[in-house]
Design a protein around this motif. Structure first.
Motif, mmCIF file in Angstrom:
data_model
loop_
_atom_site.group_PDB
_atom_site.id
_atom_site.type_symbol
_atom_site.label_atom_id
_atom_site.label_comp_id
_atom_site.label_asym_id
_atom_site.label_seq_id
_atom_site.Cartn_x
_atom_site.Cartn_y
_atom_site.Cartn_z
ATOM 1 N N UNK B 155 -6.863 38.029 19.572
ATOM 2 C CA UNK B 155 -6.603 38.533 20.925
ATOM 3 C C UNK B 155 -7.235 39.912 21.099
ATOM 4 N N UNK B 156 -7.991 40.073 22.167
ATOM 5 C CA UNK B 156 -8.481 41.405 22.522
ATOM 6 C C UNK B 156 -7.459 41.997 23.487
ATOM 7 N N UNK B 157 -6.521 42.755 22.911
ATOM 8 C CA UNK B 157 -5.338 43.179 23.656
ATOM 9 C C UNK B 157 -5.673 44.193 24.733
ATOM 10 N N UNK B 158 -6.872 44.773 24.667
ATOM 11 C CA UNK B 158 -7.267 45.767 25.673
ATOM 12 C C UNK B 158 -7.850 45.093 26.909
ATOM 13 N N UNK B 159 -7.923 43.777 26.920
ATOM 14 C CA UNK B 159 -8.333 43.061 28.130
ATOM 15 C C UNK B 159 -7.084 42.413 28.731
ATOM 16 N N UNK B 160 -7.227 41.829 29.904
ATOM 17 C CA UNK B 160 -6.005 41.526 30.662
ATOM 18 C C UNK B 160 -5.357 40.172 30.369
ATOM 19 N N UNK B 161 -5.983 39.373 29.473
ATOM 20 C CA UNK B 161 -5.507 38.015 29.251
ATOM 21 C C UNK B 161 -4.077 37.929 28.753
ATOM 22 N N UNK B 162 -3.735 38.780 27.779
ATOM 23 C CA UNK B 162 -2.391 38.698 27.217
ATOM 24 C C UNK B 162 -1.328 38.923 28.280
ATOM 25 N N UNK B 163 -1.574 39.935 29.125
ATOM 26 C CA UNK B 163 -0.601 40.216 30.179
ATOM 27 C C UNK B 163 -0.465 39.028 31.141
ATOM 28 N N UNK B 164 -1.610 38.435 31.517
ATOM 29 C CA UNK B 164 -1.578 37.279 32.427
ATOM 30 C C UNK B 164 -0.793 36.119 31.813
ATOM 31 N N UNK B 176 -4.175 37.786 15.338
ATOM 32 C CA UNK B 176 -4.743 39.126 15.185
ATOM 33 C C UNK B 176 -4.859 39.714 16.577
ATOM 34 N N UNK B 177 -4.344 40.933 16.751
ATOM 35 C CA UNK B 177 -4.358 41.592 18.065
ATOM 36 C C UNK B 177 -5.208 42.849 17.944
ATOM 37 N N UNK B 178 -6.270 42.900 18.722
ATOM 38 C CA UNK B 178 -7.194 44.013 18.608
ATOM 39 C C UNK B 178 -6.939 45.024 19.716
ATOM 40 N N UNK B 179 -6.588 46.260 19.292
ATOM 41 C CA UNK B 179 -6.263 47.328 20.240
ATOM 42 C C UNK B 179 -7.518 47.897 20.861
ATOM 43 N N UNK B 180 -8.564 47.980 20.062
ATOM 44 C CA UNK B 180 -9.777 48.633 20.551
ATOM 45 C C UNK B 180 -10.971 48.300 19.675
ATOM 46 N N UNK B 185 -15.628 50.374 16.072
ATOM 47 C CA UNK B 185 -14.567 50.314 15.061
ATOM 48 C C UNK B 185 -13.441 49.418 15.543
ATOM 49 N N UNK B 186 -12.889 48.666 14.603
ATOM 50 C CA UNK B 186 -11.854 47.684 14.943
ATOM 51 C C UNK B 186 -10.480 48.277 14.653
ATOM 52 N N UNK B 187 -9.656 48.380 15.686
ATOM 53 C CA UNK B 187 -8.266 48.836 15.510
ATOM 54 C C UNK B 187 -7.328 47.716 15.933
#
Lengths: 197, 197
Positions: B155-164, B176-180, B185-187
């Motif tokens: 999951x690219x958590x900085x995009x809006x999909x998770x919220x939707x 795996x949830x990616x903050x940034x 760099x992968x956080x």
């Protein structure tokens, strides 16, 4: 492979133009346990050959290939039919003609994942005219990799693909060999190519 | 999922435009053992929900979905992006917009394989803007089937999909949830959504 033939007889349907529809367990809906058995069968056939990687084509080849890869303990690469955002440069590409769709499409594998040291096992869901498998063989040649075996889930033995692949000298194993789909009836060949009553 | 995060850090690369390239083990070359672990993890999360079928989208969703299907003992259906010779009529279809490719494509599942009795688990390789998962939810609605869970590999958590997806009320599990991905760099976020140092 008896289990696979039973699935084909029970859940497969024959459409016009010698099309065998197996959407119920292979090409659209997938039966995971059957895929595991199929992967195990491929692994059993090809285990002595020092296979380093499996190559297949998206999408229906992926499930059987992944189980074969699991049992042979090697990575699986699926050739892409369409270039993607992360896969557009440094590709080995082959043109594949589909007799069913009457169109040519290109399949690609990234150069990063094939080397001249590789011994490849090609796996695909169907063998009809052999163009997909021949495309993968061409990609392997571009990478100077060796193709050590070809594993097919369902072979339509009345089309020319099997003969074309046999002529390459590469070992071909098809888990179900279909002699004929005439009059909407499914007739199998056994592994040696004899008609089954 | 620690193992998956280790794979992403070791074998993933960050391209421009916040694209995470995981062609080495998920989107082109597939690591079968990792897929087995991922499938097991999904099964563990969703095992109590009476899931009857898994739905995914070709091609990269297939491998993790098939292992989840194996462990949950249910069939897997992959939505097709292109109509095929054996799949062109009696389809549930949804339009899916891809922000990465900037194009709309349609995904389809045969009416034969979904019923109003079904409790579906949606599995996909990536969650970014959520359009693919929302398309599968729309197809489920057309079939009057219930979506009981959504399992995402990355999951690219900085995009809006998770919220939707969270707004639908359906349980979402991302392994795996990616903050940034800033500065290449992968956080990661942890499962509760907290930043990981």
């Amino acid at each position: 492979m008896k289990l696979l033939e039973d699935y084909i007889l029970e859940k497969g349907t024959v459409l016009e133009g010698d099309v065998l529809k197996v959407d119920a367990f292979l090409n659209h809906q997938i039966d995971p346990k059957l895929m595991r058995e199929i992967g195990g069968e491929f692994a059993e056939h090809f285990k002595g050959l020092g296979i380093t990687k499996i190559v297949t084509i998206e999408s229906s080849g992926i499930a059987p290939a992944v189980f074969a890869g699991l049992y042979l303990d090697v990575p699986v690469i699926f050739a892409r039919k369409k270039k993607s955002v992360t896969l557009k440069d440094h590709l080995y590409t082959a043109e594949v003609y589909s007799y069913t769709k009457k169109e040519t499409s290109s399949i690609s594998i990234s150069e990063s994942f094939l080397t001249s040291e590789d011994k490849l096992l090609i796996i695909d869901d169907f063998l009809a005219n052999g163009q997909a498998a021949l495309g993968l063989i061409e990609i392997a040649k571009s990478a100077k990799a060796t193709v050590s075996g070809i594993g097919i889930v369902i072979e339509k033995s009345f089309q020319k693909g099997r003969q074309l692949l046999d002529e390459t000298g590469i070992q071909v194993v098809s888990l179900a060999r279909i002699a004929s789909l005439e009059n909407q009836r499914i007739h199998f060949l056994d592994e040696e190519g004899h008609h089954v009553k």
